[in-house]
Write an enzyme that holds these catalytic residues in place. Sequence first.
Site, short mmCIF file in Angstrom:
data_model
loop_
_atom_site.label_atom_id
_atom_site.label_comp_id
_atom_site.label_asym_id
_atom_site.label_seq_id
_atom_site.Cartn_x
_atom_site.Cartn_y
_atom_site.Cartn_z
N TYR A 259 -0.90 -23.99 -1.19
CA TYR A 259 0.18 -23.32 -0.48
C TYR A 259 -0.02 -23.18 1.02
CZ TYR A 259 2.08 -22.37 -5.05
OH TYR A 259 2.62 -22.51 -6.30
N PHE B 236 1.70 -11.37 -10.78
CA PHE B 236 3.12 -11.43 -11.09
C PHE B 236 3.55 -12.89 -11.26
CE2 PHE B 236 2.45 -11.00 -6.50
CZ PHE B 236 3.10 -12.10 -5.98
#
Length: 418
Positions: free
Chosen positions: A131, A418
């Site tokens: 990322y 999450f």
Amino acid sequence: MGTQLTTGSTIELRELRPEQWDTWYDVLLRAFGGVPEPSEERELYRELTQFDRSLAAWDGELCVGSAGAFRFAVTVPGGASVPAAGVTMVSVAATHRRRGILTSMMRRQLDDVRSWGEPLAVLTASEPAIYGRFGYGVGTFQLSAEIDTSQVRLSVPDGTDDVRLRYAEPADVVDACEAVYAALVPVRPGMLARVRPGWERVGVLDPEHGRDGASPLQCVLAERDGEPVGYARFAIKPDWGVGGHKGEVRLRELAALDSAAESALYRFLFDIDLTSTLRMYGRPMDEGWQYRVSDIRRCLPRFRDGLYVRLVDVGAALRARTYQAPVDVVFEVEDAFCPWNSGRWRLSGDAKGASCERTRDAADLALSVRELGSAYLGGVSLASLAGAGRVREVRAGALAEASLGFGAVVAPWLPHGF
């Protein structure tokens, strides 16, 4: 929206529809090994999915990619809660690698986040190398330990004995635990305000296939004067050897409103009968137990990356937090993936507030948006990034000023995935 990614193939990126969820989620599960989830867990994540914030990549009738963005608010230095997109459920089918699908989904997603008016995007990375090229920098770290409780003693502060502990069924005290969690959210940068119902149930999910021989989830509630001040969720894995017991306590979650409550919970975990190891994962880097143990070496502490932070709107993000020392600095920001952030920004701020606007003034520090993301929550210093060659000081003294200002009183921490 159709996107031509490779010669002779059109990959269509579309907003996820409810009737497509099972196909979409199966693509995600296959990308992460293909192990099916229990129906309860699967149904909860379907409930949590926000369809208008989720993307599916289609090759004709085949779903070949997934990406979602939960709506969160992240605590920043100074205690403000800043809207953030919690990037999640990202996958590309192994049959469709190296066709630009991930880049296309990241491009569309960050455009969407900007349109939603959320200045931050955050994620946890299955592979840290992925990322950075999209502007995400590691902003928090987390501590793990394997403590030999047969050899390590824990001292406790005054007031610990005033805390009462009691066992409770995890599902029966969710509201009490959530009240403790909510009280802690403004205290530590990186903590997530769960602005959508359902997240409180994630903490008590306990699928049997994930226990690895351990007990069902247990919970101990800490109370003072009848009010909850902390809790611990954990499991016990019994084990015996020729020399006797060698069971493990596996801590899943612990939260406490003060050091006495925290110490009472840790003392309990250290002293559980027929166990000699306490394993914990994903704890704050500065948690107090480290300074109360008799032998830190026998705790085998280690750290790893936690939350990755991406400034989607540089000006709004830097205005949203405060600075522990006065700072007046011009950043030359490079952001090839979100070019609206590129250019010079003057940040002026202190512990009361901040302004951050575009400027034509000469730059004091030059860096990419990735470094700003790493430094944003106060857990990674700009000086350290400069030492790694990732921040360039243009005006003498600007690096020390900005590094001090960007710091945080407590280490930032992501409390859950999450």
